[in-house]
Scaffold this active site. Structure first.
Site, short mmCIF file in Angstrom:
data_model
loop_
_atom_site.label_atom_id
_atom_site.label_comp_id
_atom_site.label_asym_id
_atom_site.label_seq_id
_atom_site.Cartn_x
_atom_site.Cartn_y
_atom_site.Cartn_z
N HIS A 77 76.32 58.42 57.12
CA HIS A 77 75.86 59.64 57.84
C HIS A 77 74.06 59.52 58.52
O HIS A 77 73.51 59.26 59.17
CB HIS A 77 76.21 60.67 57.54
CG HIS A 77 77.09 61.95 57.81
ND1 HIS A 77 77.82 62.84 58.24
CD2 HIS A 77 78.56 62.04 57.61
CE1 HIS A 77 78.87 63.50 58.20
NE2 HIS A 77 79.41 62.24 57.40
N ASP A 123 72.76 66.93 61.50
CA ASP A 123 74.13 65.94 61.84
C ASP A 123 74.82 67.29 61.94
O ASP A 123 74.79 68.34 61.85
CB ASP A 123 74.01 65.62 60.18
CG ASP A 123 75.23 65.31 59.56
OD1 ASP A 123 75.00 63.45 60.31
OD2 ASP A 123 76.34 65.71 59.40
N TRP A 172 83.74 54.99 61.67
CA TRP A 172 83.04 54.83 62.74
C TRP A 172 81.58 53.90 62.71
O TRP A 172 81.68 53.45 63.83
CB TRP A 172 82.52 56.32 64.06
CG TRP A 172 81.80 56.08 65.32
CD1 TRP A 172 80.68 56.04 65.74
CD2 TRP A 172 82.75 55.52 66.12
NE1 TRP A 172 80.64 56.00 66.91
CE2 TRP A 172 81.54 55.40 67.40
CE3 TRP A 172 84.66 55.10 66.14
CZ2 TRP A 172 82.82 54.62 68.98
CZ3 TRP A 172 85.06 54.84 67.70
CH2 TRP A 172 84.36 54.64 69.08
BR1 BUP Z 1 79.65 49.08 51.94
C1 BUP Z 1 78.12 48.23 53.19
N1 BUP Z 1 76.67 47.15 53.17
O1 BUP Z 1 77.20 46.74 51.19
P1 BUP Z 1 81.52 53.37 57.78
C2 BUP Z 1 78.53 49.49 54.08
N2 BUP Z 1 77.50 49.09 55.08
O2 BUP Z 1 75.40 47.15 56.18
P2 BUP Z 1 81.98 55.53 55.95
C3 BUP Z 1 76.42 47.49 54.92
O3 BUP Z 1 77.80 51.13 55.57
P3 BUP Z 1 82.98 57.34 56.77
C4 BUP Z 1 77.41 47.36 52.96
O4 BUP Z 1 78.09 48.88 57.86
C5 BUP Z 1 78.57 50.79 57.70
O5 BUP Z 1 77.31 50.72 58.85
C6 BUP Z 1 77.98 50.10 56.90
O6 BUP Z 1 79.74 53.25 57.22
C7 BUP Z 1 77.03 50.04 56.83
O7 BUP Z 1 82.09 53.79 56.75
C8 BUP Z 1 78.11 51.79 57.28
O8 BUP Z 1 81.52 52.47 58.81
C9 BUP Z 1 79.41 52.38 56.24
O9 BUP Z 1 81.55 54.46 59.58
O10 BUP Z 1 81.76 56.08 56.03
O11 BUP Z 1 80.71 54.85 54.66
O12 BUP Z 1 82.37 55.10 54.63
O13 BUP Z 1 83.99 57.49 55.48
O14 BUP Z 1 82.30 58.98 56.66
O15 BUP Z 1 83.00 56.88 58.13
#
Ligand code: BUP
Length: 472
Positions: free
Chosen positions: A18, A116, A370
Site C-alpha cells: 500500500h 487508501d 498488483w
Molecule cells: Br519483498 C520486496 N523489494 O525486497 P505487491 C518487495 N518489494 O522492492 P505485497 C521490493 O514491494 P499485497 C523487496 O517491488 C512491490 O512494489 C515490490 O507489493 C516491492 O505485494 C512491493 O507486489 C510489494 O503488491 O502486497 O506487498 O505482498 O499482497 O497486498 O498485494
C-alpha cells in the site's frame, strides 16, 4: 481553493504493497512545482521496510511536509492472532476522527486529500464536511476497483430478489467487466461476517462519493474495466478514474537524472550484470506473506531442477523485523552449495522494480500482488502468476488477459490445499522461459506501458487531468 497551487494531503495506510504506490504518486507530484504536499505519517511503522522508505521519501523531497499522527491506543487482544498489518489498518480506522482536525488545521488550506481504499468509508465523510476534495489512490487493478464498487450492489440486489445471501458473496458478475467466480475473490469475502468483509462492503458503498480514483494501471492493460467504470456501467455516476500507471520508482528526479552508479559488488544487481541476457528467473512473493518452510523447499527443488539461473528473494516471517532464519537451514542441506554461481538467494530488501528492468531477467515467478504485476508489465518481463491471497487471483486474470504473462490457475498455497511440488514448478519455469510467444506478448505490454506514461500517452494525460481537477 488555493488558486493555482493546490495543497494535497496524503493519508496512506500500512504495508509496503500500500505504501509504495503512495510514495510513487507523491514523488510524481513532488517532481512538479505546482502542488504542495503533506504526508500523514504514523510512527513507528509495522515493518522496517516501511520505516526505511518513509525516511527515504522525506530525504529525497525535503519540501514535502511530514504530518506526524498518533494513533488512539487500541487493545489488539480483541483480535487474537491477527495479522499486524490488518491490526494497523483497524487502529487507523479507529483513529480516523482525528483526521478532521488535522485537515482543518493545516496551512496552507488543504484542497484535497488522497487516501487508501482501506480508509475510504471514514475519510470521505470528513472531507465532505470540510468541503475538501477526497480522492482514493486505489492500490490494486481497475478490475478489482470494479469489484469493490459492485459487490454492495450485488448483495443488495440478491437480498431484494429474496435470494439467499451468504455465507459468502457468491460469484460476482460485474456488469460490462467480467464474471468473477467465488473461488477467485479475496478469500475473506467467502464469509460475510468477517470484519474485513464488512469493511470491504462499507468502503465499496462509499466509492461513488469520492471525487476521483487514481489507479496504477493503464488503458492498454485494462481497457474493458476502465471503460465500464468510466461509462457508469459498473455503478451509475462513478467518479472519474485516473489510470496513471505504471507508477515509477519514488527516487527524486535529481537522483534518477544522475548517472547510475555501478552496482555494489556482491549485490543482486551486480550479480545480474554477470549473467547472460534474459537468462535469469526472478522469484519473489511480495512483502505481505511469508512462505512455509515446506513450500520453500519445493520451490528450491523446482528452481534447481529447472536448470535455469535464478534470483530469489525470500521472506520467512510476516514482519521483516522478526525474520532471523538462516537461509541454509530453511532451504535444506547443500542447496546453496549446489546452485552456487547460477542461483542467488537473499532475504534482504531489494529494489525489485529496478531489478526487473535488468536485461538479464527473463521471467518473474510471482504471487501477483498488483505492484509486482505492474512492475513486470513496465519491464516487459513475462510473469508466472501463482496467486495467493487478497486480490491476487483477480490480478492474475489481468496478467492473463493483459499479456503480462501466464496464470497457474490450479496452483494454490500452503494451508489451502496441497503443496505445489518442485517437479511441477521446475517444469513450468522451464516451459515459460522457453515460450517465445509469451515473451513477445510481455515485451509488447512493456512497450504499451512506456507509451502510456510518455508525454501525450494515456497515463500522462490522466495525471494532467488529475492535477487540473486539484486546481478546480
Ligand atoms: Br519483498 C520486496 N523489494 O525486497 P505487491 C518487495 N518489494 O522492492 P505485497 C521490493 O514491494 P499485497 C523487496 O517491488 C512491490 O512494489 C515490490 O507489493 C516491492 O505485494 C512491493 O507486489 C510489494 O503488491 O502486497 O506487498 O505482498 O499482497 O497486498 O498485494
Amino acid at each position: 481553493a488555493n488558486a493555482g497551487r493546490p495543497h494535497v494531503m496524503f493519508i496512506p495506510s500500512a504495508g509496503m504493497g500500500h505504501l509504495l504506490p503512495f510514495f510513487r504518486v507523491i514523488a510524481a507530484l513532488a517532481n512538479r512545482d505546482d502542488v504542495d504536499i503533506s504526508v500523514v505519517t504514523v510512527l513507528p511503522t509495522v515493518s522496517a521496510a516501511e520505516a526505511d522508505h518513509f525516511a527515504g521519501l522525506f530525504e529525497s523531497f525535503p519540501h514535502i511536509r511530514r504530518v506526524d499522527f498518533n494513533l488512539v491506543p487500541f487493545d489488539a487482544s480483541e483480535f487474537p492472532g491477527a495479522d499486524p498489518f490488518l491490526l494497523r489498518w483497524e487502529a487507523l480506522r479507529r483513529s480516523a476522527h482525528l483526521f478532521g482536525p488535522l485537515i482543518a488545521g493545516a496551512s496552507p488550506r488543504v484542497s484535497a486529500v488522497v487516501t487508501d481504499i482501506t480508509l475510504t468509508s471514514h475519510v470521505i465523510p470528513i472531507a465532505k464536511e470540510l468541503d475538501v476534495q477526497c480522492h482514493v489512490l486505489f492500490v490494486s487493478c481497475a478490475t478489482m476497483l470494479s469489484l469493490c464498487a459492485y459487490v454492495p450492489v450485488h448483495l443488495d440486489s440478491k437480498a431484494a430478489a429474496g435470494g439467499q445471501v451468504g455465507p459468502g458473496v457468491g460469484d460476482v458478475d460485474i456488469p460490462a467487466v467480467r464474471r468473477i467466480p467465488e473461488r477467485c475473490l479475496p478469500p475473506a469475502l467467502l464469509d460475510l461476517n468477517k470484519l474485513f468483509t464488512k469493511q470491504f462492503i462499507d468502503n465499496g458503498r462509499l466509492t461513488t462519493e469520492a471525487d476521483g480514483f487514481l489507479v496504477n494501471t493503464f488503458d492498454a492493460l485494462e481497457p474493458v474495466a476502465l471503460a465500464a467504470l468510466r461509462d457508469g456501467k459498473v455503478v451509475a455516476d462513478f467518479p472519474p478514474v485516473y489510470a496513471i500507471g505504471p507508477f515509477n520508482s519514488h527516487t527524486s528526479a535529481s537522483t534518477t537524472a544522475k548517472q547510475q552508479p555501478a552496482a555494489p559488488a556482491g549485490s543482486p544487481a551486480a550479480w545480474l550484470d554477470g549473467q547472460p541476457a534474459r537468462s535469469v528467473v526472478y522469484v519473489a512473493f511480495g512483502n505481505r506473506y511469508f512462505v512455509s518452510q515446506e513450500q520453500l523447499q519445493e520451490i528450491a527443488a523446482g528452481l534447481e531442477a529447472s536448470g535455469c539461473r535464478f534470483l530469489w528473494v525470500i521472506k520467512t516471517t510476516t514482519v521483516d523485523r522478526d525474520d532471523k532464519a538462516e537461509l541454509a537451514d530453511v532451504l535444506g542441506k547443500g542447496f546453496l552449495e549446489r546452485v552456487r554461481g547460477r542461483g542467488l538467494v537473499t532475504k534482504a530488501w531489494v529494489d525489485q522494480e529496478a531489478l526487473l528492468k535488468h536485461p538479464s531477467v527473463g521471467m518473474f515467478l510471482s504471487h501477483s500482488g498488483w505492484n509486482s504485476v505492474t512492475e513486470a508489465a513496465a519491464a516487459g518481463v513475462p510473469l508466472l502468476a501463482w496467486p495467493r491471497n487478497g486480490d491476487h487471483r483477480v490480478n492474475a486474470t489481468v496478467v492473463a488477459s493483459g499479456g503480462v504473462g501466464v496464470w497457474m490457475e490450479h496452483w494454490s498455497w500452503d494451508g489451502e490445499d496441497e503443496l505445489v511440488t518442485g517437479e511441477e514448478i521446475g517444469d513450468k519455469v522451464k516451459e515459460v522461459m522457453a515460450d517465445k510467444a509469451v515473451r513477445a506478448r510481455a515485451a509488447r505490454t512493456g512497450e504499451e506501458a512506456a507509451m502510456a506514461v510518455a508525454e501525450g500517452g494515456t497515463s500522462y494525460r490522466s495525471l494532467q487531468e488529475f492535477v487540473g481537477k486539484l486546481k478546480a
